[in-house]
Design an enzyme around this catalytic site. Structure first.
Site, PDB file in Angstrom:
ATOM      1  N   HIS A 102      -1.824   5.193   8.357  1.00  0.00           N
ATOM      2  CA  HIS A 102      -0.772   4.555   9.164  1.00  0.00           C
ATOM      3  C   HIS A 102      -1.323   4.179  10.540  1.00  0.00           C
ATOM      4  CE1 HIS A 102       1.851   5.643   5.977  1.00  0.00           C
ATOM      5  NE2 HIS A 102       1.997   6.911   6.290  1.00  0.00           N
ATOM      6  N   LEU A 158       6.086 -16.968  18.274  1.00  0.00           N
ATOM      7  CA  LEU A 158       6.324 -16.266  17.011  1.00  0.00           C
ATOM      8  C   LEU A 158       7.466 -15.255  17.117  1.00  0.00           C
ATOM      9  CD1 LEU A 158       5.231 -15.464  14.116  1.00  0.00           C
ATOM     10  CD2 LEU A 158       3.867 -13.733  15.287  1.00  0.00           C
ATOM     11  N   ASP A 216       1.543  -2.336   2.362  1.00  0.00           N
ATOM     12  CA  ASP A 216       1.420  -1.148   1.515  1.00  0.00           C
ATOM     13  C   ASP A 216      -0.036  -0.724   1.341  1.00  0.00           C
ATOM     14  OD1 ASP A 216       2.458   0.909  -0.023  1.00  0.00           O
ATOM     15  OD2 ASP A 216       2.342  -0.230  -1.885  1.00  0.00           O
TER      16      ASP A 216
HETATM   17  C1  IPE Z   1       7.285  -0.358   0.415  1.00  0.00           C
HETATM   18  O1  IPE Z   1       6.223   0.490   0.156  1.00  0.00           O
HETATM   19  C2  IPE Z   1       7.869  -0.071   1.773  1.00  0.00           C
HETATM   20  C3  IPE Z   1       6.993  -0.378   2.905  1.00  0.00           C
HETATM   21  C4  IPE Z   1       5.826  -0.959   2.863  1.00  0.00           C
HETATM   22  C5  IPE Z   1       7.522  -0.022   4.196  1.00  0.00           C
HETATM   23  P1  IPE Z   1       6.407   1.838  -0.685  1.00  0.00           P
HETATM   24  O2  IPE Z   1       5.074   2.470  -0.765  1.00  0.00           O
HETATM   25  O3  IPE Z   1       7.502   2.648  -0.112  1.00  0.00           O
HETATM   26  O4  IPE Z   1       6.875   1.269  -2.103  1.00  0.00           O
HETATM   27  P2  IPE Z   1       6.799   1.922  -3.543  1.00  0.00           P
HETATM   28  O5  IPE Z   1       7.335   3.312  -3.413  1.00  0.00           O
HETATM   29  O6  IPE Z   1       5.371   1.915  -3.959  1.00  0.00           O
HETATM   30  O7  IPE Z   1       7.617   1.023  -4.401  1.00  0.00           O
HETATM   31  C1  IPE Z   2       2.638   1.718   3.426  1.00  0.00           C
HETATM   32  O1  IPE Z   2       1.697   2.588   2.955  1.00  0.00           O
HETATM   33  C2  IPE Z   2       3.388   2.232   4.623  1.00  0.00           C
HETATM   34  C3  IPE Z   2       4.743   2.684   4.319  1.00  0.00           C
HETATM   35  C4  IPE Z   2       5.332   2.628   3.159  1.00  0.00           C
HETATM   36  C5  IPE Z   2       5.503   3.256   5.401  1.00  0.00           C
HETATM   37  P1  IPE Z   2       2.043   3.847   2.046  1.00  0.00           P
HETATM   38  O2  IPE Z   2       2.312   4.988   2.945  1.00  0.00           O
HETATM   39  O3  IPE Z   2       3.102   3.510   1.077  1.00  0.00           O
HETATM   40  O4  IPE Z   2       0.655   4.055   1.307  1.00  0.00           O
HETATM   41  P2  IPE Z   2       0.422   4.254  -0.239  1.00  0.00           P
HETATM   42  O5  IPE Z   2       1.150   3.156  -0.944  1.00  0.00           O
HETATM   43  O6  IPE Z   2       0.948   5.604  -0.587  1.00  0.00           O
HETATM   44  O7  IPE Z   2      -1.049   4.135  -0.403  1.00  0.00           O
HETATM   45 MG    MG Z   3       3.132   2.693  -0.760  1.00  0.00          MG
END
Ligand code: IPE
Ligand code: IPE
Ligand code: MG
Length: 251
Positions: free
Chosen positions: A39, A133, A22
């Site tokens: 990303h 792995l 995240d």
């Molecule tokens: C969790 O992250 C899902 C992934 C890392 C793929 P999110 O960014 O979607 O989670 P919330 O919305 O902060 O809970």
């Molecule tokens: C994690 O990063 C990737 C996915 C959830 C796909 P985010 O896109 O949730 O990035 P933040 O949490 O908004 O910074």
């Molecule tokens: Mg996120």
């Protein structure tokens, strides 16, 4: 080998590491860039973490790449993310094979386009002989989705008279989840500063050690993974027992 690598007890490595990757969007926004740049750089972290886990001899790495709830993000971001995942995997398939990595998907990949699904299935088939792995990529995954699917299958078996309600055990439930035959995670890492589980592996993390770090995913590399493992090794996993019981059992 870094100085830090030497601090890892190779006899007590986690067998299975699960990660909620995240913070990509915030990493990019904090630099004044578009979320999608996060990303893209996040892919480098995936590469680095797979390589480090592989070198250490970790058995399973389960990465949360796209959640069921993430389908509700703006269409452009959803498309960009899924296209990125599919194209990176296609490009990395040969490298994974060379490094003896076996790739699996957990999640509802039937929701992807037929082309995307075919590409992912090809990467899985190509790497299926890997004995090192195992990387489980959670795409279009959520724990409540998976538990609901498992319950439907068990109800169907019961309705057909193939099992009786009393045949349902923790083991039969586990074996109907997408993670059947994968040991439960020893440690769950979440990057990006939030301290929540966001519908990830709810059944499987019953006794996992939770590790939260403020590092945004695009900055999470080998050193950060090693740090998490060192922290994990400092903990006493008691599984409901007393500390004395654990110490006696170790002797
Ligand atoms: C969790 O992250 C899902 C992934 C890392 C793929 P999110 O960014 O979607 O989670 P919330 O919305 O902060 O809970
Ligand atoms: C994690 O990063 C990737 C996915 C959830 C796909 P985010 O896109 O949730 O990035 P933040 O949490 O908004 O910074
Ligand atoms: Mg996120």
């Amino acid at each position: 080998m870094t100085h830090q690598t030497e601090r890892i007890d190779m006899q007590r490595l986690p067998r299975h590491i699960a990660i909620i990757m995240d913070g990509n969007g915030r990493w990019a926004r904090s630099r004044g860039n578009r979320r999608t740049d996060g990303h893209i750089v996040g892919v480098e972290s995936v590469r680095a973490v797979i390589e480090a886990a592989s070198e250490l001899g970790i058995g399973y790495l389960t990465l949360y790449a796209f959640s069921t709830e993430n389908w509700n993000r703006p269409r452009e971001e959803v498309d960009m993310l899924l296209n990125l995942i599919v194209s990176v995997l296609a490009n990395e398939t040969e490298g994974m094979k060379r490094n003896n990595v076996r790739l699996r998907m957990i999640g509802d990949i039937d929701r992807l386009t037929p082309e995307a699904r075919a590409s992912l299935e090809n990467s899985m088939a190509e790497t299926s002989g890997g004995t090192g792995l195992q990387v489980n990529l959670a795409i279009s995954y959520s724990s409540r989705w998976e538990i609901t699917e498992a319950m439907k299958k068990l109800a169907q078996l019961a309705a057909e008279g193939k099992i009786k309600p009393e045949d349902i055990t923790e083991e039969t439930i586990s074996s109907h989840l997408t993670t059947a035959s994968i040991p439960d995670p020893d440690i769950l890492i979440r990057t990006g500063g939030e301290q929540r589980v966001s519908n990830y592996l709810l059944w499987q993390i019953a006794y996992s050690e939770l590790y939260f770090t403020d590092i945004y995913w695009p900055d999470f590399r080998k050193e950060a993974l090693e740090q998490a493992i060192i922290d994990y090794q400092s903990r006493e996993r008691r599984f409901g027992l007393t500390s004395d019981q654990i110490k006696t059992a170790k002797k």
